[in-house]
Design a protein around this motif. Structure first.
Motif, mmCIF file in Angstrom:
data_model
loop_
_atom_site.group_PDB
_atom_site.id
_atom_site.type_symbol
_atom_site.label_atom_id
_atom_site.label_comp_id
_atom_site.label_asym_id
_atom_site.label_seq_id
_atom_site.Cartn_x
_atom_site.Cartn_y
_atom_site.Cartn_z
ATOM 1 N N GLY A 278 0.646 -1.140 0.213
ATOM 2 C CA GLY A 278 0.006 -0.134 0.266
ATOM 3 C C GLY A 278 0.772 1.551 -0.298
ATOM 4 O O GLY A 278 2.238 0.923 -0.438
ATOM 5 N N LEU A 279 0.445 2.250 0.271
ATOM 6 C CA LEU A 279 0.837 3.865 0.430
ATOM 7 C C LEU A 279 1.147 4.221 1.777
ATOM 8 O O LEU A 279 0.054 3.436 2.839
ATOM 9 C CB LEU A 279 -0.084 4.616 -0.565
ATOM 10 N N VAL A 280 2.570 3.953 1.847
ATOM 11 C CA VAL A 280 3.017 4.629 3.307
ATOM 12 C C VAL A 280 3.705 5.813 3.314
ATOM 13 O O VAL A 280 4.483 5.892 2.251
ATOM 14 C CB VAL A 280 3.681 3.593 4.065
ATOM 15 N N GLN A 281 4.091 6.773 4.115
ATOM 16 C CA GLN A 281 4.727 7.934 4.338
ATOM 17 C C GLN A 281 6.242 7.077 4.893
ATOM 18 O O GLN A 281 6.162 6.235 5.421
ATOM 19 C CB GLN A 281 4.308 8.607 5.579
ATOM 20 N N LEU B 94 2.317 -4.183 -4.613
ATOM 21 C CA LEU B 94 2.744 -2.910 -4.538
ATOM 22 C C LEU B 94 2.766 -2.076 -3.219
ATOM 23 O O LEU B 94 2.335 -2.008 -2.455
ATOM 24 C CB LEU B 94 2.525 -2.015 -5.702
ATOM 25 N N VAL B 95 4.377 -1.438 -2.926
ATOM 26 C CA VAL B 95 4.842 -0.794 -1.608
ATOM 27 C C VAL B 95 5.401 0.632 -2.622
ATOM 28 O O VAL B 95 5.897 0.764 -2.937
ATOM 29 C CB VAL B 95 5.706 -1.770 -0.555
ATOM 30 N N THR B 96 3.991 1.610 -1.957
ATOM 31 C CA THR B 96 4.592 3.095 -2.468
ATOM 32 C C THR B 96 5.311 3.932 -0.945
ATOM 33 O O THR B 96 3.758 4.348 -0.213
ATOM 34 C CB THR B 96 3.758 3.568 -3.319
ATOM 35 N N VAL B 97 6.560 4.260 -1.170
ATOM 36 C CA VAL B 97 6.483 5.161 -0.023
ATOM 37 C C VAL B 97 6.995 6.285 -0.446
ATOM 38 O O VAL B 97 7.402 6.722 -1.535
ATOM 39 C CB VAL B 97 7.863 4.814 0.743
ATOM 40 N N SER B 98 5.695 7.149 0.019
ATOM 41 C CA SER B 98 5.429 8.938 -0.149
ATOM 42 C C SER B 98 4.925 9.889 0.515
ATOM 43 O O SER B 98 4.117 9.067 0.923
ATOM 44 C CB SER B 98 5.199 8.441 -1.905
ATOM 45 N N SER B 99 5.365 10.629 0.583
ATOM 46 C CA SER B 99 4.603 11.938 1.043
ATOM 47 C C SER B 99 3.624 13.018 0.632
ATOM 48 O O SER B 99 2.946 13.318 1.043
ATOM 49 C CB SER B 99 5.825 13.176 2.133
#
Length: 121
Positions: A10-13, A116-121
């Motif tokens: 997932g999406l994580v900061q 999918l791993v998304t690391v974004s602010s």
């Protein structure tokens, strides 16, 4: 049918955590060496963690050492990848794979479809 299914992406900061799961069906993970691999956009697939079927000794690539932890839960036929202190460069599709031998390598016997791993602010 022999199958590996990943989940937990997932999406994580940046600085956050995720736990990926890899569930096997049609075979028992106890007898296999399990690896986690990842592939970032435009880059080759990278092996990042591996756990040996016999002694359970974990391996980590330098890029994730100290931040990621691999573990297995025999009763659930599941392997986990706990990812802490995530960085934008950890963004990738993460795959689990199983091999009948004692080490992880690009030619593993079974592969999941990835999460999918998304690391974004």
């Amino acid at each position: 049918q022999l199958q590996l299914v990943e989940s937990g992406g997932g999406l994580v900061q940046p600085g956050g955590s995720l736990r990926l799961s890899c569930v096997a069906s049609g075979f028992t993970l106890d007898d296999y060496t399990i690896g986690w691999f990842r592939q970032a956009p435009g880059k080759e697939r990278e092996g990042i963690s591996c756990i040996n079927y016999s002694d359970g000794f974990p391996y980590y690539s330098d890029s994730v050492k100290g931040r990621f932890t691999i573990s297995r839960e025999y009763a659930k036929n599941t392997v986990y990848l706990q990812m802490n202190s995530l960085k934008p460069e950890d963004t990738a599709v993460y795959y689990c794979a199983a091999a009948a031998g004692s080490s992880c390598h690009p030619g593993m016997d079974y592969w999941g479809k990835g999460t999918l791993v998304t690391v974004s602010s």
